[in-house]
Design a protein around this motif. Structure first.
Motif, short mmCIF file in Angstrom:
data_model
loop_
_atom_site.label_atom_id
_atom_site.label_comp_id
_atom_site.label_asym_id
_atom_site.label_seq_id
_atom_site.Cartn_x
_atom_site.Cartn_y
_atom_site.Cartn_z
N ALA A 1 0.91 -1.27 0.05
CA ALA A 1 -0.08 -0.03 0.01
C ALA A 1 0.80 1.34 -0.01
CB ALA A 1 -1.00 0.09 1.27
N ALA A 2 1.98 1.38 0.29
CA ALA A 2 2.49 2.71 0.61
C ALA A 2 3.96 2.66 0.03
CB ALA A 2 2.91 2.98 2.21
N LEU A 3 4.41 1.67 -0.39
CA LEU A 3 5.89 1.79 -1.28
C LEU A 3 5.65 2.86 -2.19
CD1 LEU A 3 6.65 -1.89 -1.40
CD2 LEU A 3 7.27 -0.50 0.47
N GLY A 4 6.14 4.08 -2.05
CA GLY A 4 6.47 5.13 -2.93
C GLY A 4 5.15 5.84 -3.06
N ALA A 5 3.94 5.68 -2.60
CA ALA A 5 2.85 6.55 -2.62
C ALA A 5 3.01 8.03 -2.47
CB ALA A 5 1.78 5.96 -2.21
N VAL A 6 2.84 9.04 -2.88
CA VAL A 6 2.99 10.28 -2.55
C VAL A 6 1.99 11.22 -3.30
CG1 VAL A 6 4.85 10.94 -4.34
CG2 VAL A 6 4.39 12.44 -2.33
N ASP B 1 -6.49 18.13 7.05
CA ASP B 1 -7.81 17.74 7.78
C ASP B 1 -8.33 16.76 6.73
OD1 ASP B 1 -10.08 17.57 8.92
OD2 ASP B 1 -10.74 19.68 8.53
N SER B 2 -8.01 15.61 6.84
CA SER B 2 -8.29 14.68 5.72
C SER B 2 -9.16 13.18 6.16
CB SER B 2 -7.07 14.29 4.98
OG SER B 2 -6.15 13.52 5.65
N LEU B 3 -9.74 12.73 5.43
CA LEU B 3 -10.30 11.31 5.57
C LEU B 3 -9.58 10.46 4.46
CD1 LEU B 3 -12.15 9.27 6.90
CD2 LEU B 3 -13.86 10.09 4.87
N ASN B 4 -8.94 9.59 5.01
CA ASN B 4 -8.29 8.74 4.16
C ASN B 4 -8.75 7.15 3.89
OD1 ASN B 4 -5.65 10.48 3.73
ND2 ASN B 4 -6.19 10.76 5.87
N LEU B 5 -8.83 6.58 2.94
CA LEU B 5 -9.08 5.41 2.64
C LEU B 5 -8.21 4.52 1.77
CD1 LEU B 5 -13.09 5.91 1.73
CD2 LEU B 5 -12.18 5.59 3.86
N LYS B 6 -8.12 3.38 1.96
CA LYS B 6 -7.57 2.41 1.15
C LYS B 6 -8.11 0.95 0.95
CE LYS B 6 -3.72 0.42 3.13
NZ LYS B 6 -2.54 0.39 3.99
N TYR B 7 -7.87 0.15 -0.18
CA TYR B 7 -8.27 -1.15 -0.65
C TYR B 7 -7.26 -1.80 -1.10
CZ TYR B 7 -10.54 -4.64 -3.27
OH TYR B 7 -10.72 -6.16 -3.73
N ALA B 8 -6.77 -2.97 -0.58
CA ALA B 8 -5.71 -3.63 -1.25
C ALA B 8 -6.36 -5.06 -1.33
CB ALA B 8 -4.73 -3.63 -0.26
N TYR B 9 -5.86 -5.70 -2.65
CA TYR B 9 -6.20 -6.91 -3.07
C TYR B 9 -4.85 -7.50 -3.71
CZ TYR B 9 -8.15 -10.63 -6.22
OH TYR B 9 -8.35 -11.73 -6.64
N VAL C 1 -3.79 -1.76 -5.23
CA VAL C 1 -4.00 -0.95 -4.31
C VAL C 1 -4.88 0.42 -4.74
CG1 VAL C 1 -3.22 0.39 -2.18
CG2 VAL C 1 -2.10 -1.57 -2.79
N GLN C 2 -5.85 0.93 -4.15
CA GLN C 2 -6.67 1.96 -4.60
C GLN C 2 -6.84 2.70 -3.41
OE1 GLN C 2 -7.73 3.23 -7.80
NE2 GLN C 2 -7.69 4.94 -6.45
N TYR C 3 -6.01 3.97 -3.36
CA TYR C 3 -6.26 4.94 -2.30
C TYR C 3 -7.31 5.74 -2.79
CZ TYR C 3 -1.27 3.27 -1.20
OH TYR C 3 -0.12 2.56 -0.71
N ALA C 4 -7.70 6.63 -1.57
CA ALA C 4 -8.46 7.87 -2.00
C ALA C 4 -8.35 8.62 -0.57
CB ALA C 4 -10.11 7.57 -1.98
N THR C 5 -8.11 9.81 -0.97
CA THR C 5 -7.86 10.98 0.16
C THR C 5 -8.85 12.06 0.09
OG1 THR C 5 -5.71 10.45 0.59
CG2 THR C 5 -6.37 12.44 1.06
N PHE C 6 -9.55 12.61 0.86
CA PHE C 6 -10.38 13.73 0.82
C PHE C 6 -10.19 14.69 1.77
CE2 PHE C 6 -12.56 9.78 0.20
CZ PHE C 6 -13.25 10.17 -1.06
N GLN C 7 -9.35 15.66 1.25
CA GLN C 7 -8.78 16.90 2.06
C GLN C 7 -9.49 18.07 2.03
OE1 GLN C 7 -6.17 17.15 3.99
NE2 GLN C 7 -5.74 19.44 3.94
#
Length: 296
Positions: A25-30, A286-294, A60-66
């Motif tokens: 999920a996080a290797l390199g995500a920015v 000030d964020s809500l963060n979602l992550k789906y991994a398969y 992996v699909q991330y979604a961030t609501f800022q």
């Protein structure tokens, strides 16, 4: 879970699939829009990586609501800013494998495509598009059965849509990462730098950025794990070549709380809320963060 290695190469069943799904999920995500702390997308077990395993894949699909209506000023006070709402998606594919020559080392290569949408309520304007793509690799080993230590490096290529802040500056994200499991208590973290190329449009060079991210979780059972998050970054000031001036440094510290749900043996969903608790010359998180991994 991790069996003792023998001198002969052998196939070992990977750890529980939900773990490897989280790992990628996080290797390199920015995020392409610099409003939150770099790599704050990581969750529990992010670097709880296997060795001596058969190759596998992870999506992996991330979604961030800022909510971007506040920012830190130069005195460290939270001030009113333009009323912006930003949604950032990160779609990522990762390939994991171990080299035949040394199965005690794990490797991963990944490609990340950011999707960004920004709306400014003050000016009633909006923009959306594809951000600068990210690609790179990671390598790690296990000092013990319950710990992991590794290194990752990624390039962010400036070909994204200009309307959402892409397409001008090359970036290199390099960091060390580690993970330790203490029974039901889990700790995963990283620390590294982001190095920037020159910005032709701004006639300036962004300053080097340092970041560190920490997640401390508690496994209630195999399906539910609440956790707390702490993230920090500090960036040196931009150097403007034409004017011969250097803009001030910026920094932010954020704290968050979340929970990870594992299900079907190879999937997970992570939900986290984060908020800036200290900063200077930086957007206030000030964020809500979602992550789906398969994993498959």
């Amino acid at each position: 879970m991790h069996k003792k290695q023998s001198g002969r190469r052998r196939a070992v069943v990977p750890p529980r699939p939900w773990r490897v799904a989280l790992v990628a999920a996080a290797l390199g995500a920015v995020a392409p829009v610099q409003a939150q702390v770099t790599l704050d997308v990581i969750g529990p077990h992010e670097y709880d990586l296997p060795v001596d395993f058969k190759p596998f894949n992870v999506f992996v699909q991330y979604a961030t609501f800022q909510d971007g209506d506040r920012q830190w000023d130069g005195d460290g006070d939270r001030r009113r800013a333009a009323r912006t709402r930003t949604i950032v998606g990160l779609s990522k594919y990762v390939r994991f494998w171990t080299p035949e020559s040394n199965p005690k080392i794990g490797l991963a290569y990944e490609i990340i495509v950011p999707e960004v949408g920004v709306r400014n309520s003050d000016t009633r304007s909006s923009a959306s598009g594809i951000g600068d793509p990210i690609t790179g690799f990671a390598a790690w080993y296990k000092p013990s059965a319950n710990s992991t230590l590794g290194f990752q490096t990624f390039m962010q290529v400036p070909v994204g849509d200009q309307d959402i802040g892409g397409g001008d500056v090359w970036k290199n994200l390099s960091s060390v990462f580690w993970d330790v499991q203490f029974g039901k208590l889990t700790y995963t973290a990283d620390a590294g730098f982001v190095f920037f190329g020159e910005s032709t449009a701004a006639d300036a060079t962004p300053g080097t950025l340092f970041h560190t991210n920490h997640r401390l979780g508690y496994q209630i059972d195999d399906a539910i794990e609440p956790f707390i998050a702490l993230d920090y970054e500090r960036q040196q000031g931009w150097k403007n070549r034409a004017a011969g001036v250097k803009l001030p440094e910026s920094h932010e510290t954020t704290a968050g709380i979340g929970v990870m749900f594992k299900y079907y043996g190879n999937q997970s969903i992570t939900v986290r809320y984060s908020r800036g608790i200290d900063g200077e010359s930086h957007g206030a998180t000030d964020s809500l963060n979602l992550k789906y991994a398969y994993a498959w």
